[in-house]
Enzyme design. Structure first.
Site, PDB file in Angstrom:
ATOM      1  N   HIS A 143       0.838  -1.221  -0.091  1.00 50.51           N
ATOM      2  CA  HIS A 143      -0.193  -0.091  -0.123  1.00 50.51           C
ATOM      3  C   HIS A 143       0.866   1.325  -0.140  1.00 50.51           C
ATOM      4  O   HIS A 143       0.936   2.159   0.873  1.00 50.51           O
ATOM      5  CB  HIS A 143      -0.755  -0.121   1.361  1.00 50.51           C
ATOM      6  CG  HIS A 143      -2.061   0.632   1.042  1.00 50.51           C
ATOM      7  ND1 HIS A 143      -1.935   2.002   0.816  1.00 50.51           N
ATOM      8  CD2 HIS A 143      -3.219   0.501   1.758  1.00 50.51           C
ATOM      9  CE1 HIS A 143      -3.553   2.740   0.822  1.00 50.51           C
ATOM     10  NE2 HIS A 143      -3.999   1.837   1.467  1.00 50.51           N
ATOM     11  N   GLU A 249      -0.609   1.176  -5.596  1.00 48.12           N
ATOM     12  CA  GLU A 249      -0.077   0.047  -4.979  1.00 48.12           C
ATOM     13  C   GLU A 249      -0.021  -1.298  -5.627  1.00 48.12           C
ATOM     14  O   GLU A 249      -1.006  -1.480  -6.416  1.00 48.12           O
ATOM     15  CB  GLU A 249      -1.238  -0.275  -3.922  1.00 48.12           C
ATOM     16  CG  GLU A 249      -1.576   1.071  -3.015  1.00 48.12           C
ATOM     17  CD  GLU A 249      -2.705   0.892  -2.256  1.00 48.12           C
ATOM     18  OE1 GLU A 249      -3.174  -0.466  -1.779  1.00 48.12           O
ATOM     19  OE2 GLU A 249      -3.580   1.771  -2.104  1.00 48.12           O
TER      20      GLU A 249
END
Length: 274
Positions: A143, A249
């Protein structure tokens, strides 16, 4: 919390936290900080750190019965090894199943996170091995919060022609051109999962700066920015934090990874500053 400092011979640096196996900072050789870390992050056990590169595992977001983004980002990891080579520096962290993980997810597993930094690039590798006697299935993402100076001047190249799921509108759509984040309307509640990205490079451009993202072992990519309204509701973000970051991500979401007993999976996300 315990942190690990990586320094390559050329001066490239990275900082990781054993809490969550979390990459907190990346400074390429001769360049400033490239990752966004919220000044309001709560560095306390059991809570996720806001910014850097959280590890989402074994569930992405709320797409399943587990806690949001799974448990890997909120548990303590162990240091396996740390070394400095001729051109780079490397650290390997590990997370194994425990009573805490089995309370949510009844599988025996081992995760390894390897981070290698040197020059103007950083490699982040996540590996999972099924140590149990039954198949397991998971979704995952790295992330990555990229720091930006002016979100209105940012574009993301490489997504054109891909199908994506808009998590705000709860609808699928087709990306017909490069993603241009110009004007306030372009960044309000941006939350998209792009499918079938695989190994095509994605380029984030901001005026004279470019960061190239490449993936191996990850099929999908997520682009996220909370925008001002949602950001104001996040206790661990300053009200204007949304204007200083963009999440891009590497992920496996559309098709979960399935591992038979004894098998392993490896995914890598590499960032290069041009």
């Amino acid at each position: 919390m315990s942190t690990i400092e990586l320094t390559a011979p050329d001066g490239a640096r990275a900082t990781l936290s054993l809490h969550g196996g979390h990459l907190l900072s990346w400074r390429p050789a001769g360049a400033p900080e490239q990752l966004y870390l919220s000044p309001r992050s709560e560095f306390v056990p059991g809570r996720a750190i806001r910014g850097g590169v959280p590890v989402c595992f074994p569930q992405f977001a709320e797409r399943g019965p587990l806690p949001k983004h799974g448990f890997a980002r909120t548990l303590p990891w162990e240091l396996v090894s740390q070394e400095q080579g001729r051109d780079d520096a490397l650290v390997v962290l590990r997370l194994r199943d425990s009573d805490a993980t089995r309370a949510h997810w009844p599988h025996a597993f081992e995760l390894e996170l390897s981070v290698r930094v040197g020059g103007r690039s950083i490699d982040i590798e996540l590996a999972c091995e099924n140590l149990g006697d039954a198949p397991l299935q998971f979704t995952t993402a790295l992330h990555t919060y990229l720091r930006v100076a002016d979100l209105d001047a940012v574009s993301v190249e490489g997504l054109s022609g891909l199908r994506y799921f808009d998590s705000v509108k709860q609808a699928e759509a087709l990306q017909r051109m490069d993603l241009l984040l110009t004007g306030e309307k372009g960044v309000l509640d941006l939350d998209r999962i792009y499918f079938g990205v695989k190994e095509r490079p994605l380029v984030v451009t901001e005026e004279r700066r470019q960061v190239v993202f490449t993936h191996q072992g990850f099929d999908d990519a997520v682009v996220w920015n909370p925008g001002p309204d949602r950001c104001a509701k996040l206790a661990d973000m300053p009200p204007d934090g949304w204007s200083e970051m963009l999440c891009l991500e590497a992920a496996n979401i559309g098709r979960p990874i399935e591992l038979p007993p004894g098998e392993s999976w490896v995914g890598r996300q590499s960032l290069a500053l041009l």
